[in-house]
Structures are given as C-alpha cells and as structure tokens.
Write a protein that holds these residues in place. Structure first.
Motif, PDB file in Angstrom:
ATOM      1  N   ASN A  29       0.908  -1.224  -0.042  1.00 44.56           N
ATOM      2  CA  ASN A  29      -0.024  -0.001   0.066  1.00 44.56           C
ATOM      3  C   ASN A  29       0.774   1.251   0.077  1.00 44.56           C
ATOM      4  OD1 ASN A  29      -2.499  -1.135   0.332  1.00 44.56           O
ATOM      5  ND2 ASN A  29      -1.947  -1.664   2.175  1.00 44.56           N
ATOM      6  N   ARG A  30       0.369   2.395  -0.558  1.00 41.44           N
ATOM      7  CA  ARG A  30       1.259   3.590  -0.660  1.00 41.44           C
ATOM      8  C   ARG A  30       0.223   4.704  -0.020  1.00 41.44           C
ATOM      9  NH1 ARG A  30       5.185   3.234  -4.465  1.00 41.44           N
ATOM     10  NH2 ARG A  30       5.095   5.454  -4.900  1.00 41.44           N
ATOM     11  N   PHE A  85       4.802   6.605   2.362  1.00 42.04           N
ATOM     12  CA  PHE A  85       5.054   5.261   2.834  1.00 42.04           C
ATOM     13  C   PHE A  85       4.536   4.233   1.899  1.00 42.04           C
ATOM     14  CE2 PHE A  85       4.768   6.607   7.616  1.00 42.04           C
ATOM     15  CZ  PHE A  85       5.946   7.532   7.480  1.00 42.04           C
ATOM     16  N   ALA A 145       4.274   0.247   2.142  1.00 41.87           N
ATOM     17  CA  ALA A 145       4.270  -1.076   3.080  1.00 41.87           C
ATOM     18  C   ALA A 145       3.062  -1.978   2.956  1.00 41.87           C
ATOM     19  CB  ALA A 145       4.088  -0.442   4.637  1.00 41.87           C
ATOM     20  N   GLU A 199       1.210  -3.092   5.304  1.00 42.16           N
ATOM     21  CA  GLU A 199       0.147  -2.694   6.314  1.00 42.16           C
ATOM     22  C   GLU A 199      -0.875  -1.761   5.895  1.00 42.16           C
ATOM     23  OE1 GLU A 199       3.360  -2.514   7.126  1.00 42.16           O
ATOM     24  OE2 GLU A 199       3.995  -4.199   8.206  1.00 42.16           O
ATOM     25  N   PRO A 226      -3.296   1.112   5.117  1.00 40.18           N
ATOM     26  CA  PRO A 226      -3.203   2.663   4.969  1.00 40.18           C
ATOM     27  C   PRO A 226      -3.271   3.189   6.545  1.00 40.18           C
ATOM     28  CG  PRO A 226      -4.248   1.775   3.154  1.00 40.18           C
ATOM     29  CD  PRO A 226      -4.196   0.557   3.925  1.00 40.18           C
ATOM     30  N   TYR A 265      -3.027   2.193   9.294  1.00 42.84           N
ATOM     31  CA  TYR A 265      -1.970   1.842  10.180  1.00 42.84           C
ATOM     32  C   TYR A 265      -0.655   2.731   9.731  1.00 42.84           C
ATOM     33  CZ  TYR A 265       2.239  -0.395  12.536  1.00 42.84           C
ATOM     34  OH  TYR A 265       3.135  -0.571  13.202  1.00 42.84           O
ATOM     35  N   MET A 266      -0.443   2.918   8.741  1.00 42.05           N
ATOM     36  CA  MET A 266       0.584   3.976   8.298  1.00 42.05           C
ATOM     37  C   MET A 266       0.541   5.126   8.581  1.00 42.05           C
ATOM     38  SD  MET A 266       2.074   2.081   4.636  1.00 42.05           S
ATOM     39  CE  MET A 266       0.485   2.046   3.881  1.00 42.05           C
ATOM     40  N   GLN A 267      -0.863   5.823   8.579  1.00 40.11           N
ATOM     41  CA  GLN A 267      -1.159   7.059   8.920  1.00 40.11           C
ATOM     42  C   GLN A 267      -0.751   7.177  10.394  1.00 40.11           C
ATOM     43  OE1 GLN A 267      -2.112   9.736   7.465  1.00 40.11           O
ATOM     44  NE2 GLN A 267      -2.449   8.966   5.282  1.00 40.11           N
ATOM     45  N   VAL A 307       1.214   5.861  12.061  1.00 42.12           N
ATOM     46  CA  VAL A 307       2.626   5.554  12.267  1.00 42.12           C
ATOM     47  C   VAL A 307       3.245   7.076  12.004  1.00 42.12           C
ATOM     48  CG1 VAL A 307       4.840   4.804  11.644  1.00 42.12           C
ATOM     49  CG2 VAL A 307       3.102   3.137  12.281  1.00 42.12           C
ATOM     50  N   GLY A 308       2.825   7.527  10.997  1.00 44.06           N
ATOM     51  CA  GLY A 308       2.961   8.776  10.485  1.00 44.06           C
ATOM     52  C   GLY A 308       2.717   9.954  11.568  1.00 44.06           C
TER      53      GLY A 308
END
Length: 110
Positions: free
Chosen positions: A3-4, A16, A18, A20, A22, A24-26, A28-29
């Motif tokens: 996922n981007r 990002f 990964a 995972e 989206p 979750y990546m948000q 983390v960011g």
C-alpha cells in the motif's frame, strides 16, 4: 500487495510503502510527526537534529517496551509452571482420594 500512503510530518510529505493497512501507516506517520513536534517545541534545534533526537526517543521507547514484554513473558512462564505443578498436585490428590475410597469400599464389603 504493498500500500502507498502519503503522510505529512512537520510540514513535509512522505510516501510510505508497506504491506500494512493505510490506516496503520497514517497512525505511524502521525506518531512520528507528534514526536517530532514535541522535540521541536522543547528544544532549539533544526529539523535534522530533531529527527535524530526523535529517532533516539522512539528507540528508547522500543527498548523499554521490549524489556517490559520480556519481563511479562518470564512472568507468564512462571505462572504456567506454577499452574502445571498445581495441576500435577491435583491429579495426585485425586488419585489418593480414589485409593482411599476403594479402601473404604473394601472395608464396607467385609
């Protein structure tokens, strides 16, 4: 499939990529961004130094969390060992109760 997700950290956009989700990546960011803002607001350093300090702070959190997790694993193992011993004791006591019951039954039939 990777996922981007584009996240904004201290006014800069980063992509990002990964496996995972989206969301979750948000998350983390946003966490990194919040930690960066804390460093920038509490010290007089530039973004590069703030990034290094943020990385060091997050690494510290990671190591402490890992130590806590290891301590909990040891504690759980101890509890499991104790439970296993207790279960063995219960089994032995049940066996003794059956033996005593058989003795009583044998005495009653004489």
């Amino acid at each position: 499939m990777a996922n981007r997700v584009v996240v904004t950290i201290c006014g800069e956009e980063y992509t990002f990529v990964a496996e995972e989700a989206p969301s979750y990546m948000q998350k983390v960011g946003a966490y990194v961004g919040d930690k960066m803002e804390e460093v920038l607001n509490s010290t007089r350093v530039g973004k590069t130094d703030a990034a290094v300090l943020t990385a060091a702070n997050i690494a510290d959190e990671l190591f402490k969390a890992q130590a806590t997790a290891e301590q909990l694993r040891r504690q759980i193992k101890g509890y499991l060992d104790e439970a296993g011993k207790a279960q063995s004791q219960v089994s032995e006591l049940k066996r003794q109760v059956v033996q005593l019951q058989q003795r009583l039954d044998n005495r009653g039939s004489k």
